[in-house]
Design a protein around this motif. Structure first.
Motif, PDB file in Angstrom:
ATOM      1  N   LEU A  70       0.672  -1.168   0.231  1.00 56.44           N
ATOM      2  CA  LEU A  70       0.101  -0.215   0.069  1.00 56.44           C
ATOM      3  C   LEU A  70       0.864   1.078  -0.198  1.00 56.44           C
ATOM      4  O   LEU A  70       2.024   1.372   0.731  1.00 56.44           O
ATOM      5  N   ILE A  71       0.606   2.146  -0.571  1.00 52.71           N
ATOM      6  CA  ILE A  71       0.982   3.439  -0.970  1.00 52.71           C
ATOM      7  C   ILE A  71       0.332   4.330  -0.014  1.00 52.71           C
ATOM      8  O   ILE A  71      -1.021   4.577  -0.566  1.00 52.71           O
ATOM      9  N   VAL A  72       0.993   4.868   1.089  1.00 51.96           N
ATOM     10  CA  VAL A  72      -0.164   6.013   2.030  1.00 51.96           C
ATOM     11  C   VAL A  72       0.227   7.172   1.213  1.00 51.96           C
ATOM     12  O   VAL A  72       1.654   7.466   1.954  1.00 51.96           O
ATOM     13  N   VAL A  73      -0.457   8.235   1.498  1.00 52.30           N
ATOM     14  CA  VAL A  73       0.135   9.690   0.569  1.00 52.30           C
ATOM     15  C   VAL A  73      -0.885  11.003   1.407  1.00 52.30           C
ATOM     16  O   VAL A  73      -1.804  10.441   1.485  1.00 52.30           O
ATOM     17  N   LYS A  74      -0.017  12.014   1.924  1.00 54.88           N
ATOM     18  CA  LYS A  74      -0.681  12.797   2.760  1.00 54.88           C
ATOM     19  C   LYS A  74       0.667  13.866   2.239  1.00 54.88           C
ATOM     20  O   LYS A  74       1.389  13.747   1.790  1.00 54.88           O
ATOM     21  N   ARG A  75       0.427  15.265   2.749  1.00 54.74           N
ATOM     22  CA  ARG A  75       0.346  16.895   2.918  1.00 54.74           C
ATOM     23  C   ARG A  75       1.920  16.302   3.530  1.00 54.74           C
ATOM     24  O   ARG A  75       1.401  16.059   4.392  1.00 54.74           O
ATOM     25  N   ILE A 145       9.487   0.957  -6.283  1.00 53.62           N
ATOM     26  CA  ILE A 145       8.546   1.953  -6.005  1.00 53.62           C
ATOM     27  C   ILE A 145       8.569   2.844  -5.126  1.00 53.62           C
ATOM     28  O   ILE A 145       8.353   3.940  -5.061  1.00 53.62           O
ATOM     29  N   ARG A 146       9.715   2.416  -3.843  1.00 55.37           N
ATOM     30  CA  ARG A 146      10.091   3.432  -2.817  1.00 55.37           C
ATOM     31  C   ARG A 146      11.022   4.895  -3.617  1.00 55.37           C
ATOM     32  O   ARG A 146      10.816   5.843  -3.408  1.00 55.37           O
ATOM     33  N   ALA A 147      11.496   3.986  -4.804  1.00 54.44           N
ATOM     34  CA  ALA A 147      13.248   5.478  -5.348  1.00 54.44           C
ATOM     35  C   ALA A 147      11.624   6.067  -6.257  1.00 54.44           C
ATOM     36  O   ALA A 147      12.009   6.878  -6.500  1.00 54.44           O
ATOM     37  N   ASP A 148      11.414   4.872  -7.450  1.00 52.26           N
ATOM     38  CA  ASP A 148      10.579   6.335  -8.416  1.00 52.26           C
ATOM     39  C   ASP A 148       9.087   6.836  -7.505  1.00 52.26           C
ATOM     40  O   ASP A 148       9.719   8.545  -7.533  1.00 52.26           O
ATOM     41  N   LEU A 149       8.902   6.720  -6.582  1.00 50.85           N
ATOM     42  CA  LEU A 149       7.879   7.438  -5.753  1.00 50.85           C
ATOM     43  C   LEU A 149       8.795   9.323  -5.258  1.00 50.85           C
ATOM     44  O   LEU A 149       8.352  10.300  -5.581  1.00 50.85           O
ATOM     45  N   LYS A 150      10.165   8.860  -4.483  1.00 52.72           N
ATOM     46  CA  LYS A 150      10.376   9.810  -4.321  1.00 52.72           C
ATOM     47  C   LYS A 150      10.596  10.987  -5.355  1.00 52.72           C
ATOM     48  O   LYS A 150      10.830  12.033  -5.966  1.00 52.72           O
ATOM     49  N   THR A 151      11.111  10.565  -6.048  1.00 48.01           N
ATOM     50  CA  THR A 151      11.251  11.033  -7.588  1.00 48.01           C
ATOM     51  C   THR A 151       9.982  11.929  -8.310  1.00 48.01           C
ATOM     52  O   THR A 151      10.005  12.891  -8.901  1.00 48.01           O
ATOM     53  N   GLN A 152       8.707  11.168  -7.922  1.00 47.20           N
ATOM     54  CA  GLN A 152       7.815  11.693  -8.439  1.00 47.20           C
ATOM     55  C   GLN A 152       7.057  12.586  -8.079  1.00 47.20           C
ATOM     56  O   GLN A 152       6.363  13.662  -8.084  1.00 47.20           O
ATOM     57  N   LEU A 153       7.422  12.634  -6.724  1.00 42.54           N
ATOM     58  CA  LEU A 153       6.598  13.618  -5.364  1.00 42.54           C
ATOM     59  C   LEU A 153       7.798  14.772  -4.854  1.00 42.54           C
ATOM     60  O   LEU A 153       6.895  15.599  -4.169  1.00 42.54           O
ATOM     61  N   ASN A 154       8.721  14.848  -5.726  1.00 41.78           N
ATOM     62  CA  ASN A 154       9.200  16.147  -5.933  1.00 41.78           C
ATOM     63  C   ASN A 154       9.144  17.400  -5.579  1.00 41.78           C
ATOM     64  O   ASN A 154       9.077  17.645  -6.793  1.00 41.78           O
ATOM     65  N   GLY A 155       8.808  18.252  -5.207  1.00 38.66           N
ATOM     66  CA  GLY A 155       8.523  19.715  -5.366  1.00 38.66           C
ATOM     67  C   GLY A 155       6.768  19.450  -5.116  1.00 38.66           C
ATOM     68  O   GLY A 155       6.254  20.559  -5.367  1.00 38.66           O
ATOM     69  N   THR A 156       6.469  18.571  -4.849  1.00 42.10           N
ATOM     70  CA  THR A 156       4.824  18.172  -4.690  1.00 42.10           C
ATOM     71  C   THR A 156       4.543  19.299  -3.380  1.00 42.10           C
ATOM     72  O   THR A 156       2.986  19.298  -3.621  1.00 42.10           O
ATOM     73  N   GLY A 157       4.772  19.194  -2.624  1.00 40.44           N
ATOM     74  CA  GLY A 157       4.321  19.081  -1.245  1.00 40.44           C
ATOM     75  C   GLY A 157       3.261  17.694  -0.656  1.00 40.44           C
ATOM     76  O   GLY A 157       2.729  17.868   0.202  1.00 40.44           O
ATOM     77  N   GLU A 159       4.158  13.245   0.745  1.00 39.72           N
ATOM     78  CA  GLU A 159       5.258  12.853   0.946  1.00 39.72           C
ATOM     79  C   GLU A 159       4.248  10.851   0.932  1.00 39.72           C
ATOM     80  O   GLU A 159       3.330  11.641   0.890  1.00 39.72           O
ATOM     81  N   ALA A 160       5.328  10.605   0.696  1.00 38.44           N
ATOM     82  CA  ALA A 160       4.284   9.010   0.823  1.00 38.44           C
ATOM     83  C   ALA A 160       5.239   7.830   0.945  1.00 38.44           C
ATOM     84  O   ALA A 160       6.902   7.249   1.159  1.00 38.44           O
ATOM     85  N   LYS A 161       4.767   6.585   1.581  1.00 40.71           N
ATOM     86  CA  LYS A 161       5.505   5.484   2.678  1.00 40.71           C
ATOM     87  C   LYS A 161       4.534   4.317   1.905  1.00 40.71           C
ATOM     88  O   LYS A 161       3.542   4.514   1.275  1.00 40.71           O
ATOM     89  N   VAL A 162       5.864   3.291   2.030  1.00 43.44           N
ATOM     90  CA  VAL A 162       4.528   1.772   1.579  1.00 43.44           C
ATOM     91  C   VAL A 162       4.297   1.176   2.690  1.00 43.44           C
ATOM     92  O   VAL A 162       5.784   0.712   3.532  1.00 43.44           O
ATOM     93  N   GLY A 163       3.857   1.335   3.107  1.00 44.48           N
ATOM     94  CA  GLY A 163       3.670  -0.198   3.779  1.00 44.48           C
ATOM     95  C   GLY A 163       2.756  -1.523   2.970  1.00 44.48           C
ATOM     96  O   GLY A 163       2.875  -1.929   1.843  1.00 44.48           O
TER      97      GLY A 163
END
Length: 723
Positions: A70-75, A145-157, A159-163
């Motif tokens: 699960l990818i959990v995304v929050k501000r 997935i964790r590595a890709d998310l860092k790139t995808q979320l950069n500068g978006t405000g 953050e995501a954690k994979v659980g």
């Protein structure tokens, strides 16, 4: 029989070693590997509802995941997600879908994955596969997935954690591996270190490590051959369990032999006579102990839970292989080395002037009733703790809580019920095989909405291949792996689901919570069958060894008391002192394997020595004193090595391993230092000749003629552990 075996091994040590090595090479070279299973649900009998639900799901929902992340995304500022934020999350999910890892079925996001309070949005990542190759790919997928998310979320405000399950395994794999490495290293260090301390001889310390390591390879080969012939498998923990069992009993049998060999050398025997006598006396003990342990393991075949029954034949084979090694290879090597096995120490030549074991023996002999009362009272007091036992199935709570997967779970619970990651899966199937209607699904969903513990219901989904089946997920309000939720599903929710099921439709409650509820039921059933049957069979083996009906009764009672005292100790420590919600549901069977089965070794050794001393013409109290004096150091050394090995596991950062390490260490210590050293000798001395009824196991081997028996030089002089 053992006299003939002893003479054959001692006369032909080289032939014994060569024959053993030829057999070992043949077995290792040509044996197939044992197949393994990893999913707990796969081990449940098909009569259980949760398993029937899984079987229906496999046919109707071939796309259903085997496991998930699960990818959990929050501000990052903690504010609620905006419309632009959720649009960005959906876009990221589409991007990840365009180049998803092989084992990932997809990245699922949308309006329904946004929390009602907009605290978080969840992207589901269903995955396929249960075997070791699939698990490796899933672990790599999580890292990717964790590595890709860092790139995808950069500068978006954002953050995501994979659980989820897979991410939890990735985060805690190092903890598990480190724990088992610590145990493995501790096993070698303790065996080498303690045997060095006892015999002050490096060769004596290294010999068991080398021989037992080779024996394990042979045992795994024999198990592989037997698995193909008799069609059984194991789980992924089998090799670790076999390693611990073999090093535990292998070190025991090696010490049984070495202590008696040294004793005979001190009495003036040459190396061949010393080994012949040692193997003749100890061979019966080793054979009886190995048979008792093997039978205890084979009783696991009566278990309805496949995870237990799969262990039975494998462990029994491993024990019997170790027994053969102890009766052939160990004595052949030792007799070739002779006194050189104790080099450079000269202590083996000298009778120690005094020892703690001799002092303990005198106390047992003088006051057997008091010794039995105090030691038995201690065991009963500890055993009382079992009345507070609660099984704990929440693996995740026992892992470190500072990992990304643990933090993802906490973030997710800010917006969703705890059960979102592990829903209770209800499968609805029409009884006439006709397609299930949306009206039937809707009626069920409405009726079950207020069922006990249900926090949210996902829309029903009709089967892809079987339109007569639908799946409705119930999200629990509380942690789905907690004891309370498992009890709730078993006792309250499942009956409520059945009542809410429309006419003409049958419902099956499944999912991880339901599986563990069924495992709880089958565990209780299995232990109620396994323990009594094992007790009866161990009693039969002891009766054959001792030619008595009385001694086996109190010996088996002592063994069962040791099991319950150990489990009670765990309850006192973990549920009481540490305030944990329960004790790992696997602990009772682990204690059965390592405490009830292996702890029997020490009772058999001590009881055989009690009989031997009685046969030398000693009255019961004197026989008990001498048995503790001569058998005590052996039992203490063997128990110290095994208990010390397990005690290292309390350093592991995983609660389940801490519980296993502490409990088994306490159980082995109770078996060695309370039962075998005090309780059993005390009871035997109290009962006197009645302990051996109706046989004559304590009658002297030769008539005493009213005079003290003629003893070999120094035979009953004190023999301290390290002197």
């Amino acid at each position: 029989m053992f006299a003939r075996l002893a003479r054959a091994v001692v006369r032909h040590p080289w032939w014994t070693i060569v024959a053993w090595l030829v057999a070992a090479v043949a077995v290792i070279a040509f044996s197939p590997q044992l197949s393994t299973e990893s999913d707990q649900g796969d081990f449940l009998p098909s009569s259980y509802e949760s398993v029937q639900g899984m079987e229906i799901a496999q046919k109707a929902f071939p796309q259903q995941e085997d496991t998930s992340a699960l990818i959990v995304v929050k501000r990052t500022d903690g504010a609620p997600l905006t419309t632009a934020d959720t649009a960005k999350v959906n876009q990221i999910a589409q991007t990840l879908n365009s180049d998803k890892p092989e084992t990932v079925q997809g990245f699922l996001a949308g309006p329904q994955t946004v929390a009602p309070n907009r605290a978080v949005q969840v992207v589901a990542v269903p995955m396929k596969g249960f075997d070791s190759d699939a698990q490796t790919k899933q672990s790599e997928a999580v890292k990717e997935i964790r590595a890709d998310l860092k790139t995808q979320l950069n500068g978006t405000g954002l953050e995501a954690k994979v659980g989820g399950d897979v991410a939890g395994w990735v985060d805690n794999e190092d903890s598990f591996n480190q724990s088992f490495e610590i145990v493995g290293i501790a096993t070698f260090v303790l065996i080498i270190g303690l045997i060095l301390l006892i015999f002050r001889a490096p060769l004596a310390a290294l010999l068991p490590i080398l021989v037992i390591s080779l024996t394990m390879q042979v045992a795994m080969g024999v198990i592989g051959i037997a698995s193909k012939i008799f069609d059984f498998s194991g789980d992924q923990s089998l090799s670790t369990i076999i390693l611990i069992v073999l090093f535990g009993i292998g070190a025991d049998y090696y010490l049984f032999l070495m202590f008696r060999f040294r004793e005979r050398l001190r009495a003036g025997d040459d190396k061949r006579t010393a080994m012949t006598t040692a193997l003749e006396r100890v061979g019966e003990v080793i054979t009886s102990a190995a048979a008792a342990i093997a039978v205890s393991f084979l009783v696991l075949l009566l278990a309805a839970f496949g995870g237990f029954s799969a262990l039975g034949p494998s462990l029994a084979i491993a024990v019997m292989v170790m027994g053969v090694t102890s009766l052939t290879l160990f004595p052949a090597i030792i007799v070739l080395l002779g006194p050189a096995v104790f080099w450079p120490s000269k202590a083996w030549k000298k009778q120690p002037k005094s020892s703690g074991a001799a002092a303990l023996g005198r106390q047992v002999g003088r006051r057997p009733a008091l010794v039995a009362l105090v030691s038995g009272g201690l065991m009963v007091a500890l055993a009382a703790g079992v009345f507070g036992f609660k099984a704990d199935y929440d693996f995740a709570a026992g892992f470190p809580q500072d990992t990304e997967s643990a933090q993802a779970t906490k973030d997710m619970q800010k917006g969703f019920p705890p059960g979102i990651a592990t829903p209770v899966q209800v499968f609805l199937k029409t009884e006439n095989g006709q397609p299930i209607s949306q009206q039937q699904i809707g009626a069920f969903s409405a009726a079950v909405k207020g069922a006990p513990g249900v926090g949210q219901i996902r829309p029903g989904e009709v089967g892809a291949r079987d339109k007569s089946v639908a799946r409705v997920d119930l999200l629990l309000k509380d942690n789905p792996m907690s004891n309370e939720s498992i009890s709730l599903v078993k006792d309250d929710l499942t009956p409520a689901v059945h009542r809410a099921t429309p006419d003409g439709v049958r419902s099956y409650v499944s999912g991880q919570t339901a599986i563990f509820a069924d495992i709880n039921a089958v565990n209780n059933r299995d232990l109620s069958v396994i323990l009594p049957v094992a007790a009866v069979l161990i009693a039969l083996i002891l009766a054959l060894l001792l030619r008595s009906l009385v001694a086996p009764i109190y010996l088996v009672v002592a063994v069962l008391l040791g099991f319950t005292a150990t489990l009670g100790s765990a309850v006192y420590v973990f549920q009481g002192a540490m305030n944990e919600p329960g004790v790992s549901f696997q602990l009772p069977i682990v204690l059965y394997l390592f405490v009830l089965a292996i702890g029997t070794d020490y009772n058999i050794l001590m009881t055989a020595r009690l009989r031997e001393e009685a046969r030398e013409g000693n009255e019961p109290r004197k026989a008990a004193a001498l048995a503790v004096e001569h058998g005590g150091p052996t039992v203490a050394a063997a128990g110290l090595i095994l208990a010390g090995t397990f005690s290292v596991m309390v350093l592991a950062p995983v609660s389940m391993l801490q519980q296993i390490g502490f409990s088994v260490a306490i159980g082995i210590a109770l078996s060695a230092f309370v039962m075998s050293t005090f309780l059993v000798p005390g009871l035997t001395a109290m009962l006197g000749h009645k302990a051996w009824w109706p046989g004559h196991g304590d009658e002297p081997d030769r008539p005493t003629g009213g005079e003290p028996p003629v003893l070999h030089k120094g035979e009953y002089e004190p023999s301290g552990m390290g002197r």
